[in-house]
Every structure is written in structure tokens, then in C-alpha cells.
Design a protein around this motif. Structure first.
Motif, short mmCIF file in Angstrom:
data_model
loop_
_atom_site.label_atom_id
_atom_site.label_comp_id
_atom_site.label_asym_id
_atom_site.label_seq_id
_atom_site.Cartn_x
_atom_site.Cartn_y
_atom_site.Cartn_z
N GLU B 72 8.01 -59.42 -82.12
CA GLU B 72 7.51 -58.08 -81.74
C GLU B 72 8.53 -57.35 -80.86
O GLU B 72 8.80 -56.17 -81.05
CB GLU B 72 6.17 -58.20 -80.99
CG GLU B 72 5.00 -58.66 -81.83
CD GLU B 72 5.04 -60.16 -82.09
OE1 GLU B 72 5.67 -60.88 -81.28
OE2 GLU B 72 4.47 -60.61 -83.10
N SER B 73 9.10 -58.09 -79.89
CA SER B 73 10.10 -57.48 -79.01
C SER B 73 11.34 -57.10 -79.81
O SER B 73 11.96 -56.06 -79.57
CB SER B 73 10.51 -58.45 -77.90
OG SER B 73 9.44 -58.67 -77.05
N LEU B 74 11.70 -57.96 -80.75
CA LEU B 74 12.88 -57.68 -81.57
C LEU B 74 12.70 -56.37 -82.33
O LEU B 74 13.60 -55.52 -82.37
CB LEU B 74 13.14 -58.82 -82.55
CG LEU B 74 14.26 -58.57 -83.55
CD1 LEU B 74 15.60 -58.40 -82.84
CD2 LEU B 74 14.33 -59.71 -84.57
N ARG B 75 11.53 -56.20 -82.91
CA ARG B 75 11.28 -54.97 -83.69
C ARG B 75 11.38 -53.73 -82.78
O ARG B 75 12.00 -52.74 -83.14
CB ARG B 75 9.91 -55.04 -84.36
CG ARG B 75 9.77 -54.12 -85.55
CD ARG B 75 8.38 -54.17 -86.12
NE ARG B 75 8.10 -55.31 -86.97
CZ ARG B 75 8.46 -55.39 -88.26
NH1 ARG B 75 9.14 -54.41 -88.80
NH2 ARG B 75 8.15 -56.42 -88.98
N ARG B 76 10.79 -53.84 -81.60
CA ARG B 76 10.86 -52.71 -80.64
C ARG B 76 12.30 -52.44 -80.22
O ARG B 76 12.73 -51.30 -80.14
CB ARG B 76 10.01 -53.03 -79.40
CG ARG B 76 8.53 -52.76 -79.55
CD ARG B 76 7.85 -52.66 -78.19
NE ARG B 76 8.06 -53.84 -77.38
CZ ARG B 76 7.29 -54.93 -77.42
NH1 ARG B 76 6.26 -54.97 -78.22
NH2 ARG B 76 7.54 -55.96 -76.64
N ASP B 77 13.05 -53.54 -79.96
CA ASP B 77 14.43 -53.36 -79.52
C ASP B 77 15.30 -52.76 -80.62
O ASP B 77 16.20 -51.97 -80.34
CB ASP B 77 15.02 -54.70 -79.06
CG ASP B 77 14.50 -55.10 -77.68
OD1 ASP B 77 14.01 -54.22 -76.95
OD2 ASP B 77 14.59 -56.29 -77.35
N LEU B 78 15.03 -53.15 -81.86
CA LEU B 78 15.81 -52.56 -82.97
C LEU B 78 15.57 -51.06 -83.03
O LEU B 78 16.50 -50.27 -83.23
CB LEU B 78 15.42 -53.23 -84.30
CG LEU B 78 16.00 -54.61 -84.56
CD1 LEU B 78 15.33 -55.26 -85.76
CD2 LEU B 78 17.52 -54.55 -84.77
N ASP B 79 14.32 -50.66 -82.85
CA ASP B 79 14.01 -49.22 -82.84
C ASP B 79 14.71 -48.53 -81.68
O ASP B 79 15.25 -47.43 -81.82
CB ASP B 79 12.49 -49.00 -82.73
CG ASP B 79 11.75 -49.37 -84.01
OD1 ASP B 79 12.42 -49.50 -85.06
OD2 ASP B 79 10.52 -49.56 -83.95
N LEU B 80 14.71 -49.19 -80.51
CA LEU B 80 15.31 -48.58 -79.32
C LEU B 80 16.84 -48.49 -79.45
O LEU B 80 17.44 -47.49 -79.04
CB LEU B 80 14.93 -49.39 -78.07
CG LEU B 80 15.33 -48.79 -76.71
CD1 LEU B 80 14.83 -47.36 -76.55
CD2 LEU B 80 14.78 -49.66 -75.58
N VAL B 81 17.45 -49.51 -80.03
CA VAL B 81 18.90 -49.45 -80.27
C VAL B 81 19.22 -48.28 -81.20
O VAL B 81 20.13 -47.48 -80.93
CB VAL B 81 19.42 -50.78 -80.89
CG1 VAL B 81 20.84 -50.60 -81.42
CG2 VAL B 81 19.39 -51.90 -79.85
N SER B 82 18.45 -48.18 -82.27
CA SER B 82 18.67 -47.09 -83.23
C SER B 82 18.51 -45.73 -82.56
O SER B 82 19.35 -44.83 -82.71
CB SER B 82 17.68 -47.23 -84.39
OG SER B 82 17.73 -46.09 -85.20
N GLU B 83 17.43 -45.59 -81.80
CA GLU B 83 17.15 -44.32 -81.12
C GLU B 83 18.28 -43.98 -80.14
O GLU B 83 18.72 -42.83 -80.05
CB GLU B 83 15.82 -44.48 -80.36
CG GLU B 83 15.35 -43.23 -79.65
CD GLU B 83 14.12 -43.51 -78.79
OE1 GLU B 83 13.96 -42.83 -77.78
OE2 GLU B 83 13.34 -44.42 -79.12
#
Lengths: 136, 181
Positions: B72-83
Motif C-alpha cells: 500500500e505504501s509502495l503504491r502511494r509512494d509511486l504516485d507521489l514520485v510521479s507527482e
């Protein structure tokens, strides 16, 4: 006429300056500074990439000894004159608009000369670009 | 953006566990792609999903690198990196706009050539560069405020606030595999 993009609280600081210093400056509204949460700030720092040799040496020295006492010495020993505009862009992006706003407010309290306002004007333009990049 | 020497999947020091932040450099060994290709892939929802699924195949290894790893954290972090990467590119584009370009260049020039006249700005920029490689924990307990004091620019609440936000930002999360730039 040169412009300063200031928030309402910064306008008050500007108004308190001597008239001779304020002369020739136009104040425009910077609007609201968006909130900057730690998660976003953390990620900006994680994604900072610096390439100038002097900053590479600085970061290597910090890795070797990260104490605040040594950091002061590392900073004093680092020559910024050859740092690229790209690296300045990276560092300003990492700071973000909130940190930069504290700096701008602090600097406005210590303006003595017109040149001081020139730097502040530049910082407000950089902050405006930071805000626009969050909104677009 | 290119790392001088990539770490292998297993050579992150075990005695210094760090949270796995999916930056392009950290993803590269798992995806066998160049940083630039990864950045492009992270720019789309589908691309991030592909990266996510690929990383889940390495979950066991990732738990060795980061014991707190969870999908779950990985998915959030991937979104945050992209953003964040998207925001950084927009910032670059905003600085390049004709109405800003000249004054931004002059401001960078002032900071390069008259750094000692602008200690607050240059110190905070360099403190950010330091935090980026050693983490905020090194300077979390008032360290950057101490730094400002050592440089004779303490006692101004605005600078202290700026320093606090910078110093406390990544307490305990050491990005210890970042390139030396």
C-alpha cells in the motif's frame, strides 16, 4: 519600475521600510502560499539531483561527516560561482514555497539597500513559479 | 540523473535499514531500465501499475532492504514520485517563461557570485543539498538552527522556522543509496 510579488503579511513588512528604499518598486499580490506537507517536501529532497563538481564535493564531505558543526565548515568551503543554473533550480525546488516564504519574510525585515530588494524580488518570482507548478 | 555506480539488489547495508522510496535510481536495478525510461513509465497510471506489479515480484528482497515495506505504501509512494517529478518539470518550465527567465538568471547569478552577501539563502539551499544525502535526522534536533547560529544569522524567527521545516522533514529516512551527484 520593478515588481515584488508579496503576500499580505509581506506587504506590511515592505510598507515599514524607509520610503527611499521603497521608491521605484511596485508591489503585486502573490496570493496565498499553498500548504506544503512533509511528505511532499521529503519527496522533493529525495528527488534532488545535483551535478556541479563543487556541490558533488560538498555532498561527499557531508556524507563523511554530517555534524552541524562540520556542515558550517563544508558550506563555508564551497564555491558556488561555477554551480549551474540547473542545480540552483533543483535546490529551490526542494526548498519549496513555504520555506522560501519564511526566508523572504526574514529578508524583508533587514532591507537596507535597493540591492537587497532586487534579491528578494528574484526570490518572489521563483516562489511564484513554485506556486504555479503546483497549480497547473 | 545517472548514478556513478549502481548498487545491486542486495547491497544496501543491513545495519542501516532505510525506507524504500521508489525513485528512478532505486527502481532501476529491479526494472533493468534506464532512469529516463523509468521516469516516462512513472508518468502514466498504467506505467505505474506495471512498475508496481514488477516490484511485487521482488517483495522478499525489498523487505530485506526495508523491513517496513508494504504494497500500500509502495503504491502511494509511486504516485507521489510521479507527482513530484511532474511538478519539478512544470517548475523548470515556469522558470523558463519569458517574463521570469531574466530575473531568475540574475538571481542565480547574485547567489553564485555574491554568496557571502546572501548567507541565509545560500545556507538554506546548501542545507537542503545536505539533507538530500544524509537525511533530516542528522539536523533534526535544531541542527540547522545551530548552523545558522554558527554562521551568525540566528535569532530571526523566520529563518528558524525555515530551518525547522527543512531539518525535520525526513527524520529517520536516510536516502542512503543516492548518487554522489
Amino acid at each position: 519600475m520593478q515588481s515584488l510579488l508579496l503576500t499580505s503579511s509581506e506587504k506590511a513588512l515592505f510598507s515599514a521600510l524607509q520610503e527611499s528604499v521603497r521608491e521605484g518598486w511596485v508591489v503585486e499580490d502573490a496570493g496565498t502560499i499553498p500548504a506544503d506537507d512533509p511528505a511532499h517536501r521529503m519527496m522533493r529532497l529525495h528527488l534532488m539531483r545535483l551535478h556541479s563538481p563543487s556541490l558533488a564535493s560538498f555532498q561527499a564531505a557531508v556524507r563523511a561527516d554530517a555534524s552541524p558543526e562540520s556542515l558550517a565548515a563544508h558550506i563555508a568551503a564551497t564555491d558556488l560561482s561555477m554551480v549551474s543554473d540547473e542545480d540552483f533550480t533543483e535546490m529551490f525546488f526542494a526548498l519549496g514555497p513555504e520555506v522560501l516564504s519564511f526566508v523572504i519574510a526574514g529578508l524583508l525585515q533587514h532591507v537596507a539597500r535597493d540591492q537587497d530588494l532586487e534579491l528578494i524580488a528574484g526570490l518572489t518570482v521563483i516562489r511564484d513559479a513554485q506556486i504555479s507548478s503546483k497549480q497547473s | 540523473m545517472i548514478r556513478a555506480a549502481r548498487s545491486s539488489l542486495a547491497d544496501t547495508p543491513q545495519e542501516l535499514p532505510s525506507r524504500f522510496i521508489p525513485t528512478p535510481e532505486r527502481l532501476a536495478p529491479y526494472l533493468s531500465q534506464k532512469d529516463e525510461e523509468i521516469m516516462t513509465q512513472l508518468g502514466s497510471v498504467e506505467g505505474r501499475e506495471q512498475v508496481f506489479q514488477e516490484l511485487l515480484k521482488h517483495e522478499e528482497e525489498l523487505r530485506k532492504v526495508d523491513p517496513s515495506f508494504n504494497p500500500e505504501s509502495l503504491r502511494r509512494d509511486l504516485d507521489l514520485v510521479s507527482e513530484t517529478l511532474d511538478e519539478k518539470q512544470k517548475f523548470v518550465n515556469e522558470l523558463e517563461k519569458p517574463e521570469r527567465k531574466g530575473i531568475v538568471r540574475r538571481t542565480f547569478g547574485h547567489l553564485k557570485n555574491f554568496a557571502k552577501k546572501h548567507p541565509v539563502v545560500t545556507v538554506l539551499l546548501m542545507a537542503a543539498a545536505a539533507v538530500a544525502v544524509v537525511g533530516g535526522a542528522a539536523y533534526a534536533a535544531g541542527g540547522i538552527e545551530l548552523l545558522l547560529a554558527k554562521l551568525g544569522i540566528e535569532g530571526i524567527s523566520n529563518y528558524a522556522e525555515a530551518a525547522k521545516r527543512l531539518g525535520k522533514v525526513i527524520e529517520g529516512t536516510f536516502p542512503n543509496d543516492l548518487p554522489a551527484a
